[in-house]
Design an enzyme around this catalytic site. Sequence first.
Site, short mmCIF file in Angstrom:
data_model
loop_
_atom_site.label_atom_id
_atom_site.label_comp_id
_atom_site.label_asym_id
_atom_site.label_seq_id
_atom_site.Cartn_x
_atom_site.Cartn_y
_atom_site.Cartn_z
CB CYS A 1 -0.96 0.06 1.18
SG CYS A 1 -2.15 -1.27 1.21
NE ARG B 1 4.38 1.18 0.82
CZ ARG B 1 4.85 1.34 2.04
NH1 ARG B 1 5.96 1.97 2.23
NH2 ARG B 1 4.21 0.86 3.08
CD1 TRP C 1 0.43 -6.62 -1.93
CD2 TRP C 1 -0.46 -7.25 0.03
NE1 TRP C 1 0.87 -7.89 -1.66
CE2 TRP C 1 0.34 -8.31 -0.47
CE3 TRP C 1 -1.11 -7.44 1.25
CZ2 TRP C 1 0.51 -9.51 0.20
CZ3 TRP C 1 -0.94 -8.65 1.91
CH2 TRP C 1 -0.15 -9.66 1.39
CG ASN D 1 -1.50 1.59 3.86
OD1 ASN D 1 -2.18 1.42 2.86
ND2 ASN D 1 -0.24 1.97 3.83
N GLY D 2 -3.91 -1.02 6.50
CA GLY D 2 -4.15 -1.71 7.77
C GLY D 2 -5.47 -2.46 7.72
CD GLU E 1 18.25 -13.85 0.43
OE1 GLU E 1 17.32 -14.17 1.19
OE2 GLU E 1 18.14 -12.92 -0.38
CE LYS F 1 15.82 -12.44 -2.81
NZ LYS F 1 15.90 -11.65 -1.66
CD GLU G 1 11.89 -12.84 -2.14
OE1 GLU G 1 11.39 -12.09 -1.32
OE2 GLU G 1 13.10 -12.79 -2.43
CG HIS H 1 18.59 -36.38 8.36
ND1 HIS H 1 18.84 -37.58 8.95
CD2 HIS H 1 19.71 -35.62 8.55
CE1 HIS H 1 20.06 -37.55 9.50
NE2 HIS H 1 20.60 -36.37 9.26
CE LYS I 1 12.45 -3.25 -1.03
NZ LYS I 1 13.21 -4.50 -1.06
C1 G6P Z 1 8.99 -8.70 2.65
C2 G6P Z 1 9.87 -8.50 1.42
C3 G6P Z 1 11.19 -9.25 1.60
C4 G6P Z 1 11.86 -8.82 2.90
C5 G6P Z 1 10.94 -8.97 4.11
C6 G6P Z 1 11.51 -8.29 5.33
O1 G6P Z 1 8.57 -10.00 2.72
O2 G6P Z 1 9.21 -8.95 0.27
O3 G6P Z 1 12.05 -8.98 0.51
O4 G6P Z 1 13.02 -9.58 3.11
O5 G6P Z 1 9.68 -8.36 3.85
O6 G6P Z 1 11.57 -6.92 5.07
P1 G6P Z 1 12.46 -5.87 5.82
O7 G6P Z 1 12.09 -4.57 5.20
O8 G6P Z 1 12.07 -5.95 7.26
O9 G6P Z 1 13.89 -6.24 5.62
#
Ligand code: G6P
Length: 588
Positions: free
Chosen positions: A2, A28, A71, A97-98, A466, A470, A473, A489, A583
Amino acid sequence: MCGIFGYVGTKNNASDLVLEGLRILEYRGYDSWGIAQLVDGVISVTKKAGRIPDGDISFKATTIALGHTRWATHGEVTDQNAHPHLDCTQKLAIIHNGIIENYDKIKVNLKKAGHKFLSETDTEVAIHLIEKNIKAGNPFREAVRSAFNEFAGLNAIIVMDAASKTFVAAKTGSPLVVGRGKGKENLIASDAPALINYTDTFHFVEDGELLEITQDSIRAFDQKTGQEKNLHWQKVDWKFASNDKGKYPHFMLKEIHEQPTIIETIVNQSIPSIEDLAETILKSYGTYLVACGTAAYAALAGTYLFSKIARRHVNYAVGSEFGYQLDFLKKGSLVIALSQSGETIDVIDAIKKAKEKGALVYALVNVLGSTLYRMADYKILLMAGAEKAVASTKAFTAKLAYLILLSYILSSQKEKGKRVLQKALSSTNRLLQNEISNIKQIAQKLVNKKHIYVIGRGLAYPIALEAALKIKEVSYIHAEGMASGELKHGPIALVEKGTPCIAFLPDDETHGANLAGAMEMSARGADIIGISFQPHEIFDYFIRVDDAREATIIPETVAAQLLAYYLAIEKGFDPDKPRNLAKSVVVK
Ligand code: G6P
């Protein structure tokens, strides 16, 4: 999650300015968008599900407009559910928002009183309640204040009043920032970078604050009592901010390429604040690392770095789980929260609880003025510059760089820490110069795979997690990261001929055991993508990452980011805006 942008002033293309602001905020993450503008005394709304279209949209001339990228939480992704929402008279518009947790009860009463609802959102309830308060004789600001006091949950709203050409904003959660423009104009947005073209002077709206914004003034009031308050204006240095992609086709690629410069900046500039944090760690009763998503994998890497380099035990939890591990916290405990945005609700909630227990909070955060930045007792800014792609890249490696330096400083080896980061810098530069066409080719080979496994041990374990995140995502390929010792396992049961397995094989104590894991995969038909300092006969594909001791995790990560990026490109997806992701995750 948002984006919000509002303009009130003397320029008569307010809607275009709001559209431009929403475009800047697209990073965002959103699934629909909308703009309310005041034309001939009534408010008209343009709103649509989906992305903001390219090119100009023809708006009528207006000096006040308010926009939102949604969103979805309450109600599906439809044109009707997109914000702004209007009251029955079309003289008031709201964006939100919220989640208004008690919206249903309020809605029943409003419906009985004859209000017509056009959407399934909780937001629309708010605007009809404000309309009702105005009809009962309350002035606009008071009508918003008393309505907002009835809402349960964490919310931020901005309401536009056609009659007075005023915005009133209130919040208990979600970021809001106001900026004074040049001359007679004022602006409000969810993030300061959206206001970069208008001002460098901001007030970051506090929870429990109500703001009244006209073209001439910005005033703050206490949400509960209505008493006027002072505003705290802050100058923001835009040195590291940029809203354009430069020579790159996507922000993600641009941000991947910015990583060497960021590491250099960290090595050269930020030592005093890290030394300060190191001293605090030494004095504390237990240190806890807390973060979500990618930032949580940096925190996990921190536990390995602290153990290996600084010989210190630190605890680690993802933000959403931290609340269940608070019993050990006391006065003197230290919580280090890591976050790119500084807005992630689970992290904010965690540190609120930690503070209630008397713990000290340190933030490692990228966004100046963010909620986490403001709430923390001490803060280190990551200096990674605005990160626009939804999937975090440069903020992650910046966190790793800080944690590496911190671990070396804790073991009184500051200079060695810097040398190790210099090595990571050379290794990353070499990777970006020499490996991209290789990585693109590997992406072409993997593009039709349904599953990818990623293994690592020790420091490379969080990097395996990670790397898998990635890939998931941005390319939507199912990828699973794991400690290579866990393969046998369970996960190895899934391996068949041609299953891709990315193996991180740095030149450290994990090498032999990790290679054994890759061999077990290979023996069952897996195709091995070795990310290592040297080739090996079991590799079907090889990405060279030169050794940089513990900081090898930085170029290893960059290799994985590039692979994820090119997988998205091969699949035809927009890596900057992955579906369903936001984001900043500001709702639970
Ligand atoms: C969301 C984003 C991720 C990010 C996570 C934590 O899920 O899509 O890319 O790692 O939030 O965000 P922050 O801003 O707290 O690092």
